[in-house]
Enzyme design. Structure first.
Site, PDB file in Angstrom:
ATOM      1  N   GLU A 201       5.369  10.038   3.051  1.00 38.36           N
ATOM      2  CA  GLU A 201       5.079   8.665   2.665  1.00 38.36           C
ATOM      3  C   GLU A 201       4.255   8.715   1.387  1.00 38.36           C
ATOM      4  O   GLU A 201       3.432   9.614   1.201  1.00 38.36           O
ATOM      5  CB  GLU A 201       4.302   7.923   3.767  1.00 38.36           C
ATOM      6  CG  GLU A 201       4.073   6.449   3.414  1.00 38.36           C
ATOM      7  CD  GLU A 201       3.679   5.584   4.609  1.00 38.36           C
ATOM      8  OE1 GLU A 201       3.196   6.138   5.616  1.00 38.36           O
ATOM      9  OE2 GLU A 201       3.853   4.351   4.527  1.00 38.36           O
TER      10      GLU A 201
ATOM     11  N   ASP B  17       5.225   0.518   3.707  1.00 43.67           N
ATOM     12  CA  ASP B  17       5.298  -0.679   4.535  1.00 43.67           C
ATOM     13  C   ASP B  17       4.966  -1.898   3.678  1.00 43.67           C
ATOM     14  O   ASP B  17       4.928  -1.802   2.464  1.00 43.67           O
ATOM     15  CB  ASP B  17       4.337  -0.551   5.719  1.00 43.67           C
ATOM     16  CG  ASP B  17       2.976  -0.062   5.252  1.00 43.67           C
ATOM     17  OD1 ASP B  17       2.532  -0.498   4.167  1.00 43.67           O
ATOM     18  OD2 ASP B  17       2.360   0.763   5.952  1.00 43.67           O
TER      19      ASP B  17
ATOM     20  N   ASP C 131       0.806  -1.218   0.000  1.00 41.39           N
ATOM     21  CA  ASP C 131       0.000   0.000   0.000  1.00 41.39           C
ATOM     22  C   ASP C 131       0.843   1.274   0.000  1.00 41.39           C
ATOM     23  O   ASP C 131       0.503   2.255  -0.638  1.00 41.39           O
ATOM     24  CB  ASP C 131      -0.907  -0.003   1.238  1.00 41.39           C
ATOM     25  CG  ASP C 131      -1.735   1.262   1.334  1.00 41.39           C
ATOM     26  OD1 ASP C 131      -2.594   1.454   0.453  1.00 41.39           O
ATOM     27  OD2 ASP C 131      -1.513   2.057   2.264  1.00 41.39           O
TER      28      ASP C 131
ATOM     29  N   TYR D   9      -6.972   2.619   7.428  1.00 39.02           N
ATOM     30  CA  TYR D   9      -7.918   3.274   6.520  1.00 39.02           C
ATOM     31  C   TYR D   9      -9.312   3.104   7.081  1.00 39.02           C
ATOM     32  O   TYR D   9      -9.978   2.097   6.829  1.00 39.02           O
ATOM     33  CB  TYR D   9      -7.786   2.698   5.105  1.00 39.02           C
ATOM     34  CG  TYR D   9      -6.487   3.110   4.449  1.00 39.02           C
ATOM     35  CD1 TYR D   9      -6.321   4.413   4.002  1.00 39.02           C
ATOM     36  CD2 TYR D   9      -5.433   2.230   4.316  1.00 39.02           C
ATOM     37  CE1 TYR D   9      -5.132   4.823   3.423  1.00 39.02           C
ATOM     38  CE2 TYR D   9      -4.242   2.627   3.736  1.00 39.02           C
ATOM     39  CZ  TYR D   9      -4.104   3.925   3.292  1.00 39.02           C
ATOM     40  OH  TYR D   9      -2.921   4.327   2.720  1.00 39.02           O
TER      41      TYR D   9
END
Ligand SMILES: *[C@@H]1O[C@H](CO)[C@@H](O)[C@H](O)[C@H]1NC(C)=O
Ligand SMILES: *[C@@H]1O[C@H](CO)[C@@H](O)[C@H](O)[C@H]1NC(C)=O
Ligand SMILES: *[C@@H]1O[C@H](CO)[C@@H](O)[C@H](O)[C@H]1NC(C)=O
Ligand SMILES: *[C@@H]1O[C@H](CO)[C@@H](O)[C@H](O)[C@H]1NC(C)=O
Length: 532
Positions: free
Chosen positions: A505, A102, A99, A263
Site C-alpha cells: 500500500e 482507501d 491518505d 494512525y
C-alpha cells in the site's frame, strides 16, 4: 514585530542564511569534489537525470490522491470525487487528498504531507525548478493548504477526519473508519455518507492541531515570495492552531480511541515542539524558539536519544530543523536559547551517527543496505532518514563544517550524502529484488498496489461491492503513478499481492518524503538557492 538576527523583516533568518550560504557554497562544492572526485555530487546547475525523472514520477501520486473537483487533471482514470465533503458542517472540505489506497482523509498525515512538501520546497526548490517539477510540488501543496484552511473555521475547531462507509449511521457520532476498508470502490463512484470528525477545546487533539500548525507555518514560508496574501492567511491559521494545540492538550487518538487502529499518535509532545520550531522560522518571534528550547524542550524532546523521523515522531526532524538555527542564525540569542539549541544539535548529530553505516552506533540495515526499522511501510523510515541526512549534510557543507564525530570516529558531509543516495538508489531498483518501489519508475515495479482507484477500471461502477477487483491476481488496470509502496521485508523480499497491505500500500506522506529525498539528490547542495 519580533527581531531576528538583527533585521526587522519576518523570515530574515532564511534570508540571512541565503546570503551566508551563497558565500559558502562555492567553497563547499570545491571541498566535496576534492574529497570525492565528483562522484557523489552532480555538477552544480546540471540536474541529475535519474533523480529528476524519478521526481517527476513521484509527484504524480499527489494527482492520483486528490479529492474534490479536479482542475487540469492529468491522470486519465481519475475524476471528481467527495464533492460534498464538509457540507454537513456548512464547509467546503472537498479538497485534500486520500491518505492511501482507501478513501479516508486523515488530517494528521495530510498535514505531515504538507509540512514535508513545504520543507522540501524550502530546501530544494531550486533543484525542483531545474528538474521542471517545482510547479507540480506547489500545485500539490496548495491543494492540501486550501483544504486545511477550510478545515479550521474557528480558533478551537479543526476538522480532522473524513471517511466513507455504508454503515456509518450505526454510530451516528463518529462513524466507523473500519467500514471504509470493507468497501472496495472507486472514489468517483462513492455514494456512502462521509461523516466528519472534529477536535475542539473539549475534544482535544494537540498532535493533529500542532502538525497542522507546522504545515501551515512551513507553507507560509513557501508562499511568502509567491503570494503574500495566501502566505499571511496560512501563518494566521498556524499561530491560532498552535495556541489551540498548546492550551487544550491531548492526543487525538485518546479523544477518539477508535482512530488508534489507524494512525495512533504515541504522543502530542513532539508535534508541539515541531510546530513551535516551524513558527519560529516563519515569524522570527523568539517566544516560539524559547518554547522549544526551554522547559518544553527538556520535558518533551527526549534530547540526547536519537530517534527515527516519521508521521508519528517529529523529534529527529525538529532537531535537524533547529540545527539550521545553530548553523546559520544563532547570533543574538540568549543563553537559554543557545543552550537548548546546542542540545538539539547534539541530538541531531546522534541521529546522523545511527544513520551512517560505518559508525559504531549504526542502526541495523538489510543485506541489500536498506535501513530497516519496521515491517509495516518499511520504506518510510529509511526515506525520511535519508532526507534528514541530505539536509544535514547540506547544512554542514554550507556552513563549512567539515566533520561530524560519532564516538570519536570522524565523518564528512559526503558520508551523509552517500547514505542518502544509497537509500534512494535502493528504492529506485538497486536492491536484491531489482524492483523499483516507486510505481511508474523503471522497468519493473509493483503492479498490484493496494489501491482502490487503480485496481478498478475507470468505466466500472462497483458500488461498495468491488471485491473481485481486490481479489484478482491480475495487475491493476490503472497505474498508480508515483506511489511509493510500503516496501520490502527485512530479508529484502517483496510480494506483489494486492491484499499484502503491509508491503504494497502506498501513502500520500510517503510521497512527500521521497519527493524531498529525490529533490535533495538532483543537484549539489543548494541551501543557498532554495528559499525563493
Ligand atoms: C510572539 O508570539 C507570542 C506567542 O504566540 C505572542 O504572545 C507575542 O505577542 C508574539 N510577539 C510578537 C512580537 O509578535
Ligand atoms: C493569492 O491568494 C489569494 C487567496 O488567499 C487568491 O485569492 C489570489 O488570487 C492569489 N493571488 C495570486 C496572484 O495568485
Ligand atoms: C495507541 O498508543 C497508545 C499510547 O502509546 C497506547 O497506549 C495504545 O495501546 C495504542 N493503541 C493501539 C491500538 O495501538
Ligand atoms: C522473507 O521474510 C518474510 C517475512 O518474514 C517471509 O514470509 C519470507 O518467507 C522470507 N523470504 C525468504 C526468501 O526468506
Amino acid at each position: 514585530m519580533a527581531h531576528c538576527c538583527g533585521c526587522s523583516v519576518r523570515c530574515c533568518c532564511w534570508l540571512l542564511v541565503l546570503t551566508l550560504a551563497a558565500l559558502a557554497v562555492t567553497a563547499a562544492v570545491v571541498f566535496v569534489r576534492y574529497k570525492n572526485g565528483g562522484q557523489i555530487f552532480p555538477l552544480p546547475g546540471v540536474p541529475d537525470r535519474k533523480y529528476s525523472e524519478a521526481l517527476a514520477v513521484a509527484l504524480q501520486f499527489f494527482q492520483v490522491q486528490k479529492s474534490g473537483k479536479l482542475v487540469k487533471n492529468e491522470i486519465p482514470w481519475r475524476g471528481d470525487s467527495a464533492l460534498d465533503d464538509g457540507k454537513d458542517a456548512g464547509l467546503d472540505l472537498s479538497k485534500g487528498m486520500y491518505d492511501a489506497g482507501d478513501h479516508m482523509k486523515f488530517g494528521f498525515t495530510l498535514a505531515f504531507t504538507g509540512t514535508m512538501l513545504s520543507w522540501s520546497v524550502l530546501e530544494y526548490g531550486e533543484a525542483m525548478r531545474a528538474a521542471k517539477q517545482r510547479d507540480a510540488a506547489l500545485d500539490a501543496l496548495q491543494w492540501i493548504m486550501d483544504f486545511l484552511i477550510n478545515a479550521h473555521p474557528s480558533d478551537d475547531v479543526l476538522y480532522i477526519q473524513f471517511h466513507s462507509e455504508s454503515d456509518a449511521l450505526m454510530n451516528k457520532k463518529v462513524g466507523d473508519p473500519k467500514a471504509d476498508h470493507k468497501c472496495w470502490e472507486r472514489p468517483e463512484t462513492m455514494a456512502e455518507k462521509r461523516p466528519l470528525m472534529k477536535i475542539t477545546a473539549k475534544a482535544p487533539g494537540s498532535d493533529v492541531a500542532a502538525e497542522t500548525a507546522a504545515a501551515m507555518a512551513a507553507a507560509s514560508l513557501v508562499y511568502k515570495p509567491i503570494n503574500e496574501t495566501y502566505s499571511s492567511t496560512l501563518l494566521d491559521h498556524a499561530e491560532r492552531l498552535f495556541a489551540f494545540a498548546d492550551k487544550h492538550r491531548g492526543a487525538y487518538t485518546h479523544t477518539f480511541p477508535e482512530l488508534s487502529a489507524f494512525y495512533n499518535s504515541t504522543t502530542y509532545q513532539d508535534e508541539l515542539l515541531w510546530a513551535a520550531t516551524w513558527l519560529y522560522h516563519a515569524t522570527g518571534n523568539r517566544s516560539y524558539l524559547s518554547y522549544a528550547t526551554g522547559k518544553n524542550g527538556k520535558d518533551f524532546g527526549d534530547l540526547g536519544n536519537p530517534r527515527y523521523f516519521s508521521w508519528d515522531d517529529k523529534r529527529a526532524g525538529t532537531q535537524v530543523l533547529l540545527s539550521r538555527v545553530s548553523f546559520f542564525a544563532s547570533k543574538g540569542l540568549d543563553d537559554g536559547q543557545n543552550k537548548g539549541l546546542g542540545m538539539y544539535k547534539e541530538t541531531a548529530e546522534a541521529v546522523m551517527c545511527i544513520l551512517l553505516p560505518d559508525s559504531d552506533t549504526a542502526a541495523f540495515r538489510t543485506d541489500g543496505g536498506l535501513l530497516y526499522v519496521a515491517e509495516w511501510n518499511s520504506l518510510q523510515h529509511p526515506v525520511a532518514s535519508a532526507f534528514l541526512a541530505a539536509v544535514y549534510s547540506d547544512y554542514m557543507m554550507t556552513s563549512g563544517k567539515a566533520e561530524l564525530s560519532c564516538s570519536g570516529k570522524s565523518f564528512t558531509p559526503v558520508d551523509l550524502r552517500k547514505f542518502a543516495k544509497s537509500q534512494a538508489d535502493y528504492v529506485l531498483g538497486d536492491n536484491p529484488m531489482k524492483l523499483s518501489y516507486l510505481v511508474g519508475y523503471g522497468d519493473s515495479y509493483p503492479e498490484r498496489v493496494h489501491h482502490r482507484g487503480a485496481s478498478i477500471p475507470a468505466d466500472v461502477n462497483t458500488g461498495c461491492d468491488g471485491q473481485e477487483w481486490l481479489k484478482t491476481s491480475k495487475p491493476n488496470p490503472n497505474v498508480a503513478m508515483g506511489a511509493l509502496v510500503g516496501g520490502p521485508f527485512k530479508n529484502d523480499s517483496f510480494i506483489d499481492d494486492r491484499e499484502n497491505v503491509k508491503q504494497n500500500e502506498a501513502t500520500t506522506y510517503n510521497s512527500a518524503l521521497i519527493v524531498g529525498l529525490l529533490s535533495s539528490l538532483i543537484s549539489s547542495s543548494n541551501v543557498a538557492q532554495s528559499l525563493s
